[in-house]
Motif scaffolding. Structure first.
Motif, PDB file in Angstrom:
ATOM      1  N   ARG A  34       0.775  -1.122   0.042  1.00  0.00           N
ATOM      2  CA  ARG A  34       0.102  -0.084   0.125  1.00  0.00           C
ATOM      3  C   ARG A  34       0.645   1.190  -0.038  1.00  0.00           C
ATOM      4  O   ARG A  34       0.421   2.450  -0.256  1.00  0.00           O
ATOM      5  CB  ARG A  34      -0.923   0.071   1.292  1.00  0.00           C
ATOM      6  N   TYR A  35       2.142   1.194   0.431  1.00  0.00           N
ATOM      7  CA  TYR A  35       3.048   2.295   0.720  1.00  0.00           C
ATOM      8  C   TYR A  35       3.957   2.143  -0.213  1.00  0.00           C
ATOM      9  O   TYR A  35       4.701   1.090  -0.532  1.00  0.00           O
ATOM     10  CB  TYR A  35       3.383   2.401   2.132  1.00  0.00           C
ATOM     11  N   LEU A  36       4.488   3.414  -0.652  1.00  0.00           N
ATOM     12  CA  LEU A  36       5.766   3.650  -1.379  1.00  0.00           C
ATOM     13  C   LEU A  36       6.788   4.447  -0.478  1.00  0.00           C
ATOM     14  O   LEU A  36       6.228   5.456  -0.134  1.00  0.00           O
ATOM     15  CB  LEU A  36       5.525   4.141  -2.652  1.00  0.00           C
ATOM     16  N   CYS A  53       7.479   5.032   8.851  1.00  0.00           N
ATOM     17  CA  CYS A  53       6.702   5.795   7.779  1.00  0.00           C
ATOM     18  C   CYS A  53       5.294   5.153   7.656  1.00  0.00           C
ATOM     19  O   CYS A  53       4.241   5.785   7.450  1.00  0.00           O
ATOM     20  CB  CYS A  53       7.339   5.447   6.501  1.00  0.00           C
ATOM     21  N   ALA A  54       5.061   3.964   7.935  1.00  0.00           N
ATOM     22  CA  ALA A  54       3.831   3.228   7.884  1.00  0.00           C
ATOM     23  C   ALA A  54       2.803   3.792   8.844  1.00  0.00           C
ATOM     24  O   ALA A  54       1.778   3.838   8.539  1.00  0.00           O
ATOM     25  CB  ALA A  54       4.124   1.520   7.973  1.00  0.00           C
ATOM     26  N   ASN A  55       3.500   3.838   9.754  1.00  0.00           N
ATOM     27  CA  ASN A  55       2.905   4.562  10.880  1.00  0.00           C
ATOM     28  C   ASN A  55       2.028   5.916  10.747  1.00  0.00           C
ATOM     29  O   ASN A  55       1.087   6.230  10.856  1.00  0.00           O
ATOM     30  CB  ASN A  55       3.397   4.657  12.399  1.00  0.00           C
ATOM     31  N   VAL A  56       3.197   6.859  10.124  1.00  0.00           N
ATOM     32  CA  VAL A  56       2.308   8.198   9.552  1.00  0.00           C
ATOM     33  C   VAL A  56       1.570   8.080   8.643  1.00  0.00           C
ATOM     34  O   VAL A  56       0.469   8.502   8.540  1.00  0.00           O
ATOM     35  CB  VAL A  56       3.521   9.098   9.465  1.00  0.00           C
ATOM     36  N   LEU A  57       1.688   7.054   7.750  1.00  0.00           N
ATOM     37  CA  LEU A  57       0.781   6.828   6.575  1.00  0.00           C
ATOM     38  C   LEU A  57      -0.500   6.427   6.941  1.00  0.00           C
ATOM     39  O   LEU A  57      -1.493   6.446   5.905  1.00  0.00           O
ATOM     40  CB  LEU A  57       1.565   6.041   5.354  1.00  0.00           C
ATOM     41  N   GLY A  58      -0.523   5.799   8.186  1.00  0.00           N
ATOM     42  CA  GLY A  58      -2.051   5.513   8.353  1.00  0.00           C
ATOM     43  C   GLY A  58      -2.966   6.934   8.983  1.00  0.00           C
ATOM     44  O   GLY A  58      -3.927   6.781   8.918  1.00  0.00           O
ATOM     45  N   PRO A 100      13.585  17.414  -0.861  1.00  0.00           N
ATOM     46  CA  PRO A 100      12.201  16.864  -1.380  1.00  0.00           C
ATOM     47  C   PRO A 100      12.387  15.431  -0.897  1.00  0.00           C
ATOM     48  O   PRO A 100      11.116  14.868  -0.812  1.00  0.00           O
ATOM     49  CB  PRO A 100      12.455  17.271  -2.823  1.00  0.00           C
ATOM     50  N   THR A 101      13.548  14.642  -0.974  1.00  0.00           N
ATOM     51  CA  THR A 101      13.458  13.255  -0.742  1.00  0.00           C
ATOM     52  C   THR A 101      13.973  12.958   0.556  1.00  0.00           C
ATOM     53  O   THR A 101      15.032  13.732   1.061  1.00  0.00           O
ATOM     54  CB  THR A 101      14.168  12.425  -1.781  1.00  0.00           C
ATOM     55  N   PRO A 102      13.745  12.033   1.317  1.00  0.00           N
ATOM     56  CA  PRO A 102      12.918  10.961   0.739  1.00  0.00           C
ATOM     57  C   PRO A 102      11.451  11.269   1.198  1.00  0.00           C
ATOM     58  O   PRO A 102      11.194  12.234   1.897  1.00  0.00           O
ATOM     59  CB  PRO A 102      13.475   9.683   1.872  1.00  0.00           C
ATOM     60  N   ILE A 103      10.603  10.607   0.558  1.00  0.00           N
ATOM     61  CA  ILE A 103       9.084  10.758   0.530  1.00  0.00           C
ATOM     62  C   ILE A 103       8.583   9.424   0.675  1.00  0.00           C
ATOM     63  O   ILE A 103       8.789   8.403   0.025  1.00  0.00           O
ATOM     64  CB  ILE A 103       8.407  11.501  -0.777  1.00  0.00           C
ATOM     65  N   ALA A 104       7.497   9.216   1.827  1.00  0.00           N
ATOM     66  CA  ALA A 104       6.638   7.934   1.857  1.00  0.00           C
ATOM     67  C   ALA A 104       5.501   8.429   1.554  1.00  0.00           C
ATOM     68  O   ALA A 104       4.928   9.496   1.917  1.00  0.00           O
ATOM     69  CB  ALA A 104       7.142   7.691   3.149  1.00  0.00           C
ATOM     70  N   VAL A 105       4.652   7.748   0.566  1.00  0.00           N
ATOM     71  CA  VAL A 105       3.393   7.764   0.070  1.00  0.00           C
ATOM     72  C   VAL A 105       2.619   6.768   0.083  1.00  0.00           C
ATOM     73  O   VAL A 105       3.002   5.585  -0.377  1.00  0.00           O
ATOM     74  CB  VAL A 105       3.735   8.804  -1.176  1.00  0.00           C
ATOM     75  N   ARG A 106       1.139   7.033   0.210  1.00  0.00           N
ATOM     76  CA  ARG A 106       0.316   5.908  -0.313  1.00  0.00           C
ATOM     77  C   ARG A 106       0.354   5.649  -1.614  1.00  0.00           C
ATOM     78  O   ARG A 106       0.600   6.483  -2.479  1.00  0.00           O
ATOM     79  CB  ARG A 106      -1.266   6.323   0.185  1.00  0.00           C
ATOM     80  N   ARG A 107       0.247   4.255  -1.989  1.00  0.00           N
ATOM     81  CA  ARG A 107       0.594   3.926  -3.743  1.00  0.00           C
ATOM     82  C   ARG A 107      -0.540   4.421  -4.332  1.00  0.00           C
ATOM     83  O   ARG A 107      -0.472   5.423  -5.297  1.00  0.00           O
ATOM     84  CB  ARG A 107       0.449   2.407  -3.649  1.00  0.00           C
ATOM     85  N   SER A 108      -1.873   4.588  -3.698  1.00  0.00           N
ATOM     86  CA  SER A 108      -2.872   5.048  -4.328  1.00  0.00           C
ATOM     87  C   SER A 108      -2.733   6.812  -4.614  1.00  0.00           C
ATOM     88  O   SER A 108      -3.144   7.268  -5.637  1.00  0.00           O
ATOM     89  CB  SER A 108      -4.157   4.866  -3.515  1.00  0.00           C
ATOM     90  N   SER A 109      -2.273   7.400  -3.505  1.00  0.00           N
ATOM     91  CA  SER A 109      -2.007   8.892  -3.745  1.00  0.00           C
ATOM     92  C   SER A 109      -0.939   9.234  -4.668  1.00  0.00           C
ATOM     93  O   SER A 109      -0.985  10.202  -5.295  1.00  0.00           O
ATOM     94  CB  SER A 109      -1.661   9.377  -2.359  1.00  0.00           C
ATOM     95  N   TYR A 110      -0.006   8.174  -4.793  1.00  0.00           N
ATOM     96  CA  TYR A 110       1.385   8.549  -5.853  1.00  0.00           C
ATOM     97  C   TYR A 110       0.504   8.686  -7.332  1.00  0.00           C
ATOM     98  O   TYR A 110       0.924   9.364  -7.976  1.00  0.00           O
ATOM     99  CB  TYR A 110       1.972   7.335  -5.667  1.00  0.00           C
ATOM    100  N   TRP A 111      -0.350   7.573  -7.493  1.00  0.00           N
ATOM    101  CA  TRP A 111      -1.135   7.696  -8.626  1.00  0.00           C
ATOM    102  C   TRP A 111      -2.096   8.594  -8.851  1.00  0.00           C
ATOM    103  O   TRP A 111      -2.539   9.241  -9.890  1.00  0.00           O
ATOM    104  CB  TRP A 111      -1.765   6.225  -8.932  1.00  0.00           C
ATOM    105  N   ASP A 112      -2.760   9.046  -7.773  1.00  0.00           N
ATOM    106  CA  ASP A 112      -3.782  10.168  -7.959  1.00  0.00           C
ATOM    107  C   ASP A 112      -3.102  11.456  -8.463  1.00  0.00           C
ATOM    108  O   ASP A 112      -3.840  12.272  -8.984  1.00  0.00           O
ATOM    109  CB  ASP A 112      -4.487  10.550  -6.481  1.00  0.00           C
ATOM    110  N   VAL A 113      -1.889  11.764  -8.135  1.00  0.00           N
ATOM    111  CA  VAL A 113      -1.249  12.980  -8.574  1.00  0.00           C
ATOM    112  C   VAL A 113      -0.425  12.750 -10.026  1.00  0.00           C
ATOM    113  O   VAL A 113       0.333  13.585 -10.138  1.00  0.00           O
ATOM    114  CB  VAL A 113      -0.318  13.772  -7.345  1.00  0.00           C
ATOM    115  N   GLY A 114      -0.341  11.546 -10.255  1.00  0.00           N
ATOM    116  CA  GLY A 114       0.173  11.326 -11.513  1.00  0.00           C
ATOM    117  C   GLY A 114       1.452  10.698 -11.660  1.00  0.00           C
ATOM    118  O   GLY A 114       2.002  10.331 -12.789  1.00  0.00           O
ATOM    119  N   GLY A 115       1.853  10.318 -10.397  1.00  0.00           N
ATOM    120  CA  GLY A 115       3.154   9.610 -10.312  1.00  0.00           C
ATOM    121  C   GLY A 115       4.271  10.687 -10.801  1.00  0.00           C
ATOM    122  O   GLY A 115       3.992  11.888 -10.681  1.00  0.00           O
TER     123      GLY A 115
END
Length: 190
Positions: A34-36, A53-58, A100-115
């Motif tokens: 679910r997370y990248l 990161c997983a904790n925060v992405l919740g 700007p990096t590192p970035i942890a992001v929900r996989r769905s959000s990554y694609w919501d903004v176009g990758g």
């Protein structure tokens, strides 16, 4: 690599330049979780990095977990590369805050903004542009973990200063929302 981690080699076609954005999108399409976590291969991260990161992405769609990046000197990097202990590092060439990096992001959000925008060739500007689009979503901006950056000679584009500056400046004149729309027309998640 740890168990369960796949290495994806992206060969560069003759006459073409390596495309970091293409590599990141390829990895994101191949990801099963679910997370990248988007970070450079020359970063040394804390042991608890992924679980934090997983904790925060919740709670938010993405986070910038590194407050400071400590750039190691050459001898420190060489000691670590042969199994040295990070606690013995004494040489720091510089410190960068709020990279700007590192970035942890929900996989769905990554694609919501176009990758990542694959029109960026090589390195330079792609992460800043991505972060600008990502900020149309919820981003935890207050980093809390240190990251070490291993020393290496600068990449060619960094050394000569041609890091996609003109392309990046032109892209940033277009709103993040419009850039997201354009990327959605060009690329989609599988």
């Amino acid at each position: 690599l740890p168990e369960g981690v796949r290495y994806l080699h992206q060969p560069v076609r003759a006459g073409m330049e390596f495309n970091k954005s293409l590599a990141l999108n390829t990895a994101a399409r191949s990801a099963a979780g679910r997370y990248l976590i988007i970070l450079d291969a020359d970063y040394l991260i804390p042991e608890r990095f992924a679980s934090e990161c997983a904790n925060v992405l919740g709670k938010v769609e993405s986070t910038r977990p590194a407050r400071m990046i400590f750039y190691l000197d050459r001898s420190g990097s060489e000691r670590i590369s042969v199994g040295g202990d990070v606690s013995t590092i004494t040489g720091i060439e510089g410190v960068v805050a709020n990279n700007p990096t590192p970035i942890a992001v929900r996989r769905s959000s990554y694609w919501d903004v176009g990758g990542h925008d694959e029109s960026y060739a090589g390195w330079g500007g792609e992460d800043t542009e991505f972060l600008d689009r990502l900020r149309t979503r919820t981003v935890g901006e207050g980093g809390w973990m240190p990251v070490l950056h291993a020393w290496h000679p600068p990449a060619a584009k960094k050394a000569d200063g041609t890091r996609n500056r003109e392309l990046h400046d032109a892209k940033m004149t277009v709103s993040a929302v419009d850039r997201i729309r354009m990327l959605h027309r060009l690329q989609t998640e599988p």
